[in-house]
Design an enzyme around this catalytic site. Sequence first.
Site, PDB file in Angstrom:
ATOM      1  N   TYR A 103       2.844   5.364  12.035  1.00  0.00           N
ATOM      2  CA  TYR A 103       3.190   3.967  12.312  1.00  0.00           C
ATOM      3  C   TYR A 103       4.150   3.314  11.330  1.00  0.00           C
ATOM      4  O   TYR A 103       4.547   2.189  11.526  1.00  0.00           O
ATOM      5  CB  TYR A 103       1.911   3.122  12.424  1.00  0.00           C
ATOM      6  CG  TYR A 103       0.968   3.238  11.231  1.00  0.00           C
ATOM      7  CD1 TYR A 103       1.223   2.525  10.063  1.00  0.00           C
ATOM      8  CD2 TYR A 103      -0.149   4.067  11.265  1.00  0.00           C
ATOM      9  CE1 TYR A 103       0.374   2.627   8.971  1.00  0.00           C
ATOM     10  CE2 TYR A 103      -1.005   4.189  10.180  1.00  0.00           C
ATOM     11  CZ  TYR A 103      -0.739   3.454   9.043  1.00  0.00           C
ATOM     12  OH  TYR A 103      -1.568   3.568   7.964  1.00  0.00           O
ATOM     13  N   HIS A 137      -3.819   4.501   4.425  1.00  0.00           N
ATOM     14  CA  HIS A 137      -4.938   3.547   4.466  1.00  0.00           C
ATOM     15  C   HIS A 137      -6.175   4.170   3.838  1.00  0.00           C
ATOM     16  O   HIS A 137      -6.775   3.626   2.914  1.00  0.00           O
ATOM     17  CB  HIS A 137      -5.234   3.127   5.911  1.00  0.00           C
ATOM     18  CG  HIS A 137      -6.499   2.350   6.033  1.00  0.00           C
ATOM     19  ND1 HIS A 137      -6.624   1.069   5.565  1.00  0.00           N
ATOM     20  CD2 HIS A 137      -7.716   2.685   6.530  1.00  0.00           C
ATOM     21  CE1 HIS A 137      -7.860   0.635   5.773  1.00  0.00           C
ATOM     22  NE2 HIS A 137      -8.545   1.597   6.352  1.00  0.00           N
ATOM     23  N   ARG A 182       0.867  -1.182   0.000  1.00  0.00           N
ATOM     24  CA  ARG A 182       0.000   0.000   0.000  1.00  0.00           C
ATOM     25  C   ARG A 182       0.901   1.228   0.000  1.00  0.00           C
ATOM     26  O   ARG A 182       1.381   1.651   1.045  1.00  0.00           O
ATOM     27  CB  ARG A 182      -0.867  -0.045   1.268  1.00  0.00           C
ATOM     28  CG  ARG A 182      -2.083   0.852   1.259  1.00  0.00           C
ATOM     29  CD  ARG A 182      -2.661   0.971   2.659  1.00  0.00           C
ATOM     30  NE  ARG A 182      -1.860   1.872   3.461  1.00  0.00           N
ATOM     31  CZ  ARG A 182      -1.760   1.838   4.793  1.00  0.00           C
ATOM     32  NH1 ARG A 182      -2.399   0.920   5.482  1.00  0.00           N
ATOM     33  NH2 ARG A 182      -0.999   2.708   5.426  1.00  0.00           N
TER      34      ARG A 182
END
Lengths: 326, 326, 368, 368
Positions: free
Chosen positions: C271, C262, C258
């Site tokens: 993160y 998100h 990815r």
Amino acid sequence: MALLTMVKALNLALAEAMRADPNVLVLGQDVGQDEGVFRVTEGLLQEFGPNRCIDTPLAEAAILGAGIGLGFTGFRPVCELQFDGFSFQAFHQTENHVRRFRSRTRGRYTCPLVIRMPYGGGIRAIEHHSEAPEATYAHLAGLKVVIPSGPRNARALLRAAIYDPDPVIFFEPKAVYRSFREEVPDEPETLPIGKGVVARPGRDVTLITYGAMLRVTLEAAEELKDGHGIDAEVLDLLSVAPLDGELINASVRRTGRAVVVHEAPRHCGVGAEIVARIVEDSLVYLEAPVKRVTGYDAIIPYFQNELTYLPDPARVVRATLETVRF
Amino acid sequence: MALLTMVKALNLALAEAMRADPNVLVLGQDVGQDEGVFRVTEGLLQEFGPNRCIDTPLAEAAILGAGIGLGFTGFRPVCELQFDGFSFQAFHQTENHVRRFRSRTRGRYTCPLVIRMPYGGGIRAIEHHSEAPEATYAHLAGLKVVIPSGPRNARALLRAAIYDPDPVIFFEPKAVYRSFREEVPDEPETLPIGKGVVARPGRDVTLITYGAMLRVTLEAAEELKDGHGIDAEVLDLLSVAPLDGELINASVRRTGRAVVVHEAPRHCGVGAEIVARIVEDSLVYLEAPVKRVTGYDAIIPYFQNELTYLPDPARVVRATLETVRF
Amino acid sequence: MPREPLPISTRLETLSVLTADGQLDRALEPAVPHADLRRLYKTMLAARRLDERCLMLQRQGRMGTYGPSKGQEAASLGVAYALERDDWFVPTFRELAGLLWRGWPMHTWMLYWGGHEAGNAVPPGLNDLPICVPIASQCQYGMGIAWGCKLRGGGRVCVAFCGDGGTSEGDFHEALNFAGVYNLPLVMVVQNNHWAISIPRSCQTRAATIAQKAVAYGIDGLQVDGNDLLAVIAATREAVDKARTGGGPTLIEAVTYRLSMHTTADDPKKYRTDAEVREWEPRDPLPRFRAYLQKKKLLDAKIEQVIEEEITAELEAAVRQYEQQTVDATEFLRHVFAEPTPELRAQLAELEAHLAARRPARPPAPVS
Amino acid sequence: MPREPLPISTRLETLSVLTADGQLDRALEPAVPHADLRRLYKTMLAARRLDERCLMLQRQGRMGTYGPSKGQEAASLGVAYALERDDWFVPTFRELAGLLWRGWPMHTWMLYWGGHEAGNAVPPGLNDLPICVPIASQCQYGMGIAWGCKLRGGGRVCVAFCGDGGTSEGDFHEALNFAGVYNLPLVMVVQNNHWAISIPRSCQTRAATIAQKAVAYGIDGLQVDGNDLLAVIAATREAVDKARTGGGPTLIEAVTYRLSMHTTADDPKKYRTDAEVREWEPRDPLPRFRAYLQKKKLLDAKIEQVIEEEITAELEAAVRQYEQQTVDATEFLRHVFAEPTPELRAQLAELEAHLAARRPARPPAPVS
Ligand SMILES: Cc1ncc(C[n+]2csc(CCOP(=O)(O)OP(=O)(O)O)c2C)c(N)n1
Ligand SMILES: Cc1ncc(C[n+]2csc(CCOP(=O)(O)OP(=O)(O)O)c2C)c(N)n1
Ligand SMILES: [Mg+2]
Ligand SMILES: [Mg+2]
């Protein structure tokens, strides 16, 4: 005409529908070789083979998920969940998908499933085999929730459910499965989903109920008549979503008094909705508060004490007397 | 005193509880490094480490199952489900176990969990991020169901929930998360679970609500006052199980009229229970039917049309006028 | 032999065709006509451009929260390419490139993320499902569709998608287990993009690969470089052929990444490191596939310019169509059931009265 | 190397110690003191006798539906034996022998199947959970308990049971996946008794073994002859030791057989052949373990008679205690919450009034 138990009447409805439409499938745990733990699917594997009467592994969400997908490919799946107490394992499939696909896709995909399950208490079973979760399902928009009370209406409603283009949660009161027989006509019969019936006409008070509680309520009505000269009208709702508000209000407007009887817990149960509907439409006719005779807001006791939990005629009589004497 | 959003107030309550009691744990998807998708768990991983602020894989039932087991070993888990729309993936653990263990074992094992989740609509999110399933949980005996309406009561109620020896479903209205700030005292504060409050005193009619609908209802009350000279009392229930029947009935007995406002669908919603309680205890005081201003019995529309679904002040005003003019 | 290793009878393999630095394994290279190669490239690029545009629309407040597919285009595109038109395609929400290949209009994708149910309008003639939000729940109806395909006969197959995070859900497990038991024509594609929001792949399961989860169901597992369009096509063809001819289900793990956040509500800086993203950038499927086509002389500056212009035109038309979408405020009450119940009729009347009473009329939906 | 097999890094083995015809593998024979061997035998026999008695009570209408454990005694007993007293024991409903070993009184077992919540009364000092009915749901709290053990430190482990049918449920999957991710001291024992009511093991999953499902979670899987008490002890000890020392979870498949009906509500003739049952009878764990003890000269006719007499006496006392159990009709309303809510207090008053009004008083609970 044949004199059938509810189990046999349901079996008849399934067999008839499967004969009439090759797209009707039955799937669930132990529905095939074992013919269902209550034998509702007796003879279906033999007559229709393992592609139409399908034994599944132990996974409720997959049974419904399979039903959804089979529905998309043109089948009309009748999914059996072994007990209502285990329907929650599949609750997300019901909430997320079964009830939503028509709305989500504006009718492009639909879920014409019937989700059958044994319902309610009264058979001295172990934990998780005696719940009455109709309110949980009735609150979910997009579902119809049907609860027959006897062999004949069970057969007619299951037929209606199978032919309904939308998902129907079909609760089968365990306590009624084999408790009595009824004449069931040879010709297929249908009842409209969402309509209740007057199970016993009366003038003084309206007792509103469904499922296994119908017999309890009818017994109470007899006692009220014989012991107290009170002529109670008893309504058998047959479906709690949609709810037959017209029937309920018409009766209450005549009697001015009502008592609701169900075995599910009281708090946020279907009884509350019934009261709310009466208040909305018929407040000025009400001569007494509407009482609710229900299961308690507790975990239903193990079977040694189960009957304390379930409404019995005495509780219905007491509540009705209070209502009439208000 | 600090001026906090609800997100910050909840964060404060968590941090306070974790500081005070090493058995308090937080677990859920993205609660650690990411600090929660709404940032409610901000700073907790840093302060308390990965054994007390625990990022989990994507499996709601396992989050609750873990919470149950951790509870048995003496911890006080605060489980976060990322959205109420995904709480159904864990519904069987809630129904089968979380709510039952105390009763099942007569107190030998209990589930002092808090199950937190963002609740309700109004944030222009995609499907499954706007549900209001409080009735589904309130109907399950053995659960407490709390819904704060602002930063200060959110903090006080979350504290109460964490210290409660029984499972609490803690719904956090998404629409309130950051919509306004409130003074929140520096000292830990607790509110009793099961007690509502009068959010606005009034004499003519009782408007009963909770969660994000409190602001909508208060706005309606202002409009009723300014536009129509109607002085509405507004009750903020804060908890729908237990339900503060005493507060509700005391108010309705004074005003004689009531309107219930919630964003969940109407059929078998908490509104019905409120009406039933009023009828049971205060029928003779009622001067008009109790109206329900609620979400419709449909799937909540995608966000372009979400506001049509959610009660707004205009709907509350209309219903109240009808009630007052009945 | 009282203590011995348990043998595993299902196949478990890993597959790539075109390495990140352009090494091609000719033996494994799938046969794809040149015209298709060009169309595939165009679709991949169109998906990238549409993705970028949606991000921009979101930032401008003209769209809701958006979940980008950047970097994952090959995984869904290769799968879609290996299907027949009347096979079933069950997406989750990162299958933009595959949906475009299947024939979904760009504006439908925008409508979905713009908060319109019209975003679920499956184009006529396609056996596709709309976007599915509850993670892994679509595995179950994907399995059911595969079952329907089998019972109907006719050799249709169903491909269902899931994310790496989704493999932690019970639904994933139950669906694959059923697929194994009934030997269903299901191809389960897990887009392992290494993250489930902020949870890295390594924290989602202790299994070294997602593919090996197939062992639990006694079915074949195939790990494939999901950023290698050719490998995805090869793997899917193999699995689809097997499914079509009664060979049962396959679990394909498409290893991808990815490259973006998100969703637009997410801040990946919280993160993950930039270094990790930079490490994956050279494996971006788009330049890799472009280089392959260039080597094959199927692309040159001229052709690329034409492609870009065509995409831009389509995109502008789609944005216009998206922004012209109107909202029917009462429609949601007319699709609960095939026939409205009396209660729903009453609620519809209630809503209509309410809308009529509101003066001035509610302004048109705030898409822009 | 663009196409190659995926290696599996976890251990997957099968284990037996004492074959059905009495061949002992001395190298694998677990060290068990003689006194314990006798006590184990007595417990296994007591479980068998209690099981038979419950069946009889059910047939006489003195108990509810009963789920027998016949033939599965070794699987739970061996597990229980390998535990410390303060380890956690999470049963489903066929762990009678293990529960007796742990110290559960016989009459508590009867009370459970007799419809009394008192059947869930965990004996003081034990970290055991009561019977769990919703299949596989207990895997989840078992996993949570294991997690608690790990966080607390102190080396406690949790053993949770599940049936072969239960492995199809999402709960099984999610729990084992978490156990792997957090490296929890969980020993998950699947009693593969070859049936889930009427569904044979082969129709529950296409996997050749249950043990291989461990691969999905990157944990070790051990298939063990579940009718071989020694093998169960050996396998559990190994898994428990590993768990205790931070080695993480193990999935143990205990291969056994349900010699009796699913429950007394079930008629196995509908779905399985007598021949199959007869085939398994020689593998019945009870005579096998008895023969082992006889060979070791730990049993003779005299000792066996004493054991039988002791069990009979215990059993008679238990039946008496069971049948004397009274029912507190209002108790269920007093255990919903630690503190009753106003509504519950009102409902209790309602119930008490109702009970008081009933004349004649309801007769004592109809246990007999
Ligand atoms: C059942 C469920 N739980 C939680 C969420 C919230 N959520 C949305 S996407 C996501 C992560 C999904 O990860 P993965 O399956 O790897 O797919 P990816 O987003 O990486 O494509 C989560 C937790 C959800 N949509 N559904
Ligand atoms: C969630 C759930 N679904 C269905 C049932 C009904 N049921 C009770 S036992 C059983 C079969 C269990 O099979 P298995 O896990 O192999 O255990 P066994 O009975 O063989 O010990 C079923 C379906 C249940 N108890 N729970
Ligand atoms: Mg992912
Ligand atoms: Mg079994």
